[in-house]
Scaffold this motif. Structure first.
Motif, PDB file in Angstrom:
ATOM      1  N   GLU A 127       0.913  -1.198   0.109  1.00 24.02           N
ATOM      2  CA  GLU A 127      -0.073  -0.101   0.095  1.00 24.02           C
ATOM      3  C   GLU A 127       0.926   1.378  -0.066  1.00 24.02           C
ATOM      4  O   GLU A 127       1.973   1.140   0.551  1.00 24.02           O
ATOM      5  CB  GLU A 127      -1.022  -0.174   1.113  1.00 24.02           C
ATOM      6  N   SER A 128       0.186   2.294  -0.574  1.00 23.98           N
ATOM      7  CA  SER A 128       1.064   3.486  -0.534  1.00 23.98           C
ATOM      8  C   SER A 128       0.941   4.317   0.656  1.00 23.98           C
ATOM      9  O   SER A 128      -0.062   4.074   1.375  1.00 23.98           O
ATOM     10  CB  SER A 128       0.586   4.544  -1.703  1.00 23.98           C
ATOM     11  N   THR A 132       2.608   0.115   4.451  1.00 22.04           N
ATOM     12  CA  THR A 132       3.343  -1.193   4.543  1.00 22.04           C
ATOM     13  C   THR A 132       4.769  -1.291   4.865  1.00 22.04           C
ATOM     14  O   THR A 132       5.536  -1.946   4.428  1.00 22.04           O
ATOM     15  CB  THR A 132       3.008  -1.947   3.179  1.00 22.04           C
ATOM     16  N   LYS A 133       4.816  -0.315   5.568  1.00 23.86           N
ATOM     17  CA  LYS A 133       6.524  -0.265   6.284  1.00 23.86           C
ATOM     18  C   LYS A 133       6.864  -1.490   7.254  1.00 23.86           C
ATOM     19  O   LYS A 133       8.113  -1.639   7.489  1.00 23.86           O
ATOM     20  CB  LYS A 133       6.841   1.166   6.515  1.00 23.86           C
ATOM     21  N   THR A 134       6.083  -1.897   8.130  1.00 20.03           N
ATOM     22  CA  THR A 134       6.389  -3.129   8.692  1.00 20.03           C
ATOM     23  C   THR A 134       6.397  -4.363   8.466  1.00 20.03           C
ATOM     24  O   THR A 134       5.407  -4.519   7.300  1.00 20.03           O
ATOM     25  CB  THR A 134       5.500  -2.898  10.139  1.00 20.03           C
ATOM     26  N   PHE A 135       7.054  -5.198   8.837  1.00 20.98           N
ATOM     27  CA  PHE A 135       7.148  -6.742   8.137  1.00 20.98           C
ATOM     28  C   PHE A 135       5.620  -7.264   8.620  1.00 20.98           C
ATOM     29  O   PHE A 135       5.155  -8.150   7.666  1.00 20.98           O
ATOM     30  CB  PHE A 135       8.075  -7.442   8.771  1.00 20.98           C
ATOM     31  N   ASP A 136       5.233  -7.066   9.658  1.00 22.23           N
ATOM     32  CA  ASP A 136       3.678  -7.638   9.984  1.00 22.23           C
ATOM     33  C   ASP A 136       2.718  -6.987   8.939  1.00 22.23           C
ATOM     34  O   ASP A 136       1.903  -8.020   8.401  1.00 22.23           O
ATOM     35  CB  ASP A 136       3.409  -6.892  11.506  1.00 22.23           C
ATOM     36  N   SER A 137       2.748  -5.907   8.328  1.00 21.93           N
ATOM     37  CA  SER A 137       1.719  -5.437   7.473  1.00 21.93           C
ATOM     38  C   SER A 137       2.037  -6.154   6.236  1.00 21.93           C
ATOM     39  O   SER A 137       1.159  -6.427   5.355  1.00 21.93           O
ATOM     40  CB  SER A 137       1.711  -3.810   7.483  1.00 21.93           C
ATOM     41  N   PHE A 138       3.270  -6.363   5.989  1.00 18.06           N
ATOM     42  CA  PHE A 138       3.741  -6.881   4.752  1.00 18.06           C
ATOM     43  C   PHE A 138       3.190  -8.367   4.552  1.00 18.06           C
ATOM     44  O   PHE A 138       2.634  -8.737   3.665  1.00 18.06           O
ATOM     45  CB  PHE A 138       5.394  -7.010   4.687  1.00 18.06           C
ATOM     46  N   ASP A 276       6.142  -2.902  -7.156  1.00 17.88           N
ATOM     47  CA  ASP A 276       6.179  -1.543  -6.609  1.00 17.88           C
ATOM     48  C   ASP A 276       6.878  -1.432  -5.178  1.00 17.88           C
ATOM     49  O   ASP A 276       6.261  -1.103  -3.983  1.00 17.88           O
ATOM     50  CB  ASP A 276       4.870  -0.737  -6.340  1.00 17.88           C
ATOM     51  N   PHE A 277       7.700  -2.646  -4.632  1.00 16.15           N
ATOM     52  CA  PHE A 277       8.228  -2.698  -3.693  1.00 16.15           C
ATOM     53  C   PHE A 277       9.023  -1.521  -2.921  1.00 16.15           C
ATOM     54  O   PHE A 277       8.944  -1.457  -1.725  1.00 16.15           O
ATOM     55  CB  PHE A 277       9.636  -3.741  -3.986  1.00 16.15           C
ATOM     56  N   VAL A 318       9.977  -6.605  -7.224  1.00 12.90           N
ATOM     57  CA  VAL A 318      10.004  -5.846  -8.319  1.00 12.90           C
ATOM     58  C   VAL A 318      10.589  -4.384  -7.943  1.00 12.90           C
ATOM     59  O   VAL A 318       9.823  -3.875  -7.213  1.00 12.90           O
ATOM     60  CB  VAL A 318       8.610  -5.632  -8.993  1.00 12.90           C
ATOM     61  N   LEU A 319      11.532  -4.076  -8.574  1.00 11.12           N
ATOM     62  CA  LEU A 319      12.583  -2.736  -8.026  1.00 11.12           C
ATOM     63  C   LEU A 319      12.367  -1.835  -9.046  1.00 11.12           C
ATOM     64  O   LEU A 319      12.962  -2.111 -10.180  1.00 11.12           O
ATOM     65  CB  LEU A 319      13.968  -3.340  -7.715  1.00 11.12           C
ATOM     66  N   HIS A 320      12.247  -0.457  -8.718  1.00  2.50           N
ATOM     67  CA  HIS A 320      12.507   0.521  -9.957  1.00  2.50           C
ATOM     68  C   HIS A 320      14.143   0.947  -9.797  1.00  2.50           C
ATOM     69  O   HIS A 320      14.740   0.189  -8.797  1.00  2.50           O
ATOM     70  CB  HIS A 320      11.920   1.870  -9.523  1.00  2.50           C
ATOM     71  N   ALA A 321      14.804   1.549 -10.744  1.00  2.52           N
ATOM     72  CA  ALA A 321      15.964   1.527 -10.796  1.00  2.52           C
ATOM     73  C   ALA A 321      16.584   2.073  -9.508  1.00  2.52           C
ATOM     74  O   ALA A 321      17.848   1.800  -9.111  1.00  2.52           O
ATOM     75  CB  ALA A 321      16.410   2.347 -12.022  1.00  2.52           C
ATOM     76  N   GLY A 322      16.163   3.103  -8.925  1.00  3.39           N
ATOM     77  CA  GLY A 322      16.872   3.742  -7.693  1.00  3.39           C
ATOM     78  C   GLY A 322      16.728   2.636  -6.430  1.00  3.39           C
ATOM     79  O   GLY A 322      17.353   3.206  -5.357  1.00  3.39           O
ATOM     80  N   VAL A 323      15.846   1.852  -6.317  1.00  4.36           N
ATOM     81  CA  VAL A 323      15.459   1.151  -4.912  1.00  4.36           C
ATOM     82  C   VAL A 323      16.528   0.569  -4.557  1.00  4.36           C
ATOM     83  O   VAL A 323      16.873   0.552  -3.146  1.00  4.36           O
ATOM     84  CB  VAL A 323      14.067   0.310  -5.378  1.00  4.36           C
TER      85      VAL A 323
END
Length: 463
Positions: A127-128, A132-138, A276-277, A318-323
């Motif tokens: 989610e934006s 989704t910044k915690t592993f639990d929410s992931f 959109d990782f 899935v990673l964008h170039a700067g991730v």
């Protein structure tokens, strides 16, 4: 006059095909919105897909992941689909994932792997806004994706079908429609009508070797030692997961108990694609990034989970170039970079470069969308109404970004029809693009209303 009787000055056309008949189209074939896999409009749900554009990426995933035996303890468990373009979004990754997942789930990878692997695939989108910044929410999102995919219901049906064959060898199940059969096997009344005792089926299922370490609190075994038999449905798993405590209890549910149940149902692996990782590390502190990477390593590689033991879930980020620059320090401190480096010195099987489109790809992409909405009577150049020179300009002006190309084509078709043109040529495209230079984002229709993101700068700000 009452608003009930008043009419707008303009009405929707009853016959949309008439509008686009000039270009031998039934509708404007190009999307103006990002991919939404749940949409019924095939222009935006990813169903319009030209396989030739991403053959290289697909073939590598098929060779090193899908065909590799899941029973081999050293099989790859983490992969990166890495966009090499620094423009940002819109290079076709989500569409690629939607079609890759569909391809895997057609026969659960049995056809792809020559019967070596039986694996399902699910799509996860963090989610934006930092939710989704915690592993639990992931992990919550992973479970929700698994549940929504219907694979729990399919697994219950598979186990019950096997149990019927053993406990009721004279009962013949005659149903060619697989989805209807799954629904039937997950209905207690349907079983009862055929003289099949639910408890007798469960007695057979509980003997499966993969279920011997699953706790009785897990839905599949919840009535094992009870006097009352409650029928277990897929919804039972949703309720049980939601009632589980955050942390170890939920992690065990997904990465141990679900894994054991899926293996009891005949699967030997699964592929989880995280689109959109960057939405995860974008909102994490340095410590949160390290904790996340450590938890990820634990559930995938060396923690006390059944998944780490078998390598059942294979994850693709899935990673964008700067991730990679955003997470490299956390990956290094957690040890993940030792097993699955983000920037390997040599070509590595776990890294799938998602390359920028080329001129040939652009023509294939435009042709694919046009073909989907051609009138039956069409005969002529496959790229009509676009000329080759026009496509060259569209490609360059869009910096070969797939989403921008498609939006540009949409706007050009609408404008050319409004101008009563018979084709979309080089001069027209150049003039339209030049007119729109500097147009404020949000004006419609815009040939390019995307705001390119400098992902390198974003990843290195403050360092």
């Amino acid at each position: 006059m009452s608003k009930l009787l008043r009419k707008p000055k303009q009405q929707q056309s009853v016959d949309l095909e008439a509008k686009y008949q000039r270009f031998a189209l039934t509708e404007n074939p190009f999307p103006t919105s990002p991919v939404n896999k749940d949409s019924t409009d095939r222009r935006i749900n990813g169903k319009i897909y030209e396989t030739d554009i991403r053959n290289k990426e697909y073939n590598k995933i098929e060779t090193v992941f899908l065909k590799a035996p899941q029973t081999d303890p050293s099989h790859l468990r983490l992969g990166y689909i890495w966009d090499t373009s620094y423009i940002g979004r819109g290079n076709g990754k989500s569409t690629f994932l939607v079609n890759l997942i569909d391809r895997i789930n057609q026969e659960y990878c049995l056809d792809i792997s020559d019967e070596i692997n039986k694996c399902f695939a699910v799509y996860v989108a963090p989610e934006s806004g930092g939710r989704t910044k915690t592993f639990d929410s992931f992990v919550d999102l992973i479970f929700e994706a698994i549940y929504s995919s219907g694979i729990i219901a399919s697994s219950l049906a598979s186990m019950r079908l096997d149990a019927i064959a053993e406990a009721y060898p004279d009962v013949h199940i005659d149903e060619d429609d697989e989805q209807k059969l799954i629904a039937s096997l997950n209905t207690e009344e349907w079983l009862r009508e055929r003289g099949i005792e639910y408890r007798k089926l469960m007695d057979v299922i509980w003997k499966n070797e993969f279920l011997q370490k699953v706790p009785d609190t897990f839905p599949l075994l919840s009535s094992r030692h009870g006097l009352l038999d409650s029928f277990i449905s897929a919804e039972s798993f949703l309720t049980a997961y939601q009632n589980s405590k955050k942390g170890r209890e939920k992690l065990d549910f997904v990465f141990s108990h679900l894994v054991q149940m899926f293996m009891a149902a005949g699967f030997n692996g699964s592929y989880i694609f995280i689109d959109d990782f960057e939405r995860v590390p974008d909102f994490q502190s340095a410590r949160q990034k390290r904790d996340f990477a450590t938890e990820l390593r634990s559930v995938l590689l060396d923690g006390s989970y059944e998944n780490a033991r078998y390598g059942f879930f294979n994850m693709f980020l899935v990673l964008h170039a700067g991730v990679p620059a955003l997470i490299s320090e956390a990956w290094s401190s957690s040890g993940l970079d030792q097993r699955y480096p983000l920037s390997p010195q040599i070509e590595s099987p776990h890294l799938i470069h998602f390359e920028k489109l080329n001129r040939e790809h652009v023509s294939l992409l435009i042709k694919k969308y046009l073909d989907e909405y051609r009138t039956d009577s069409f005969s002529g150049d496959n790229l009509t109404p676009f000329t080759p020179g026009a496509i060259n300009i569209i490609a360059v002006a869009s910096e070969y970004n797939a989403a921008t190309i498609l939006r540009t084509c949409y706007a050009l078709i609408e404008k050319s029809l409004a101008d009563d043109r018979d084709d979309i040529d080089e001069a027209f495209v150049r003039a339209e693009i030049e007119k729109r230079e500097g147009v404020v984002s949000g004006e419609e229709p815009s040939l390019d209303d995307s705001n390119a993101t400098d992902l390198i700068k974003k990843a290195t700000d403050g360092r």
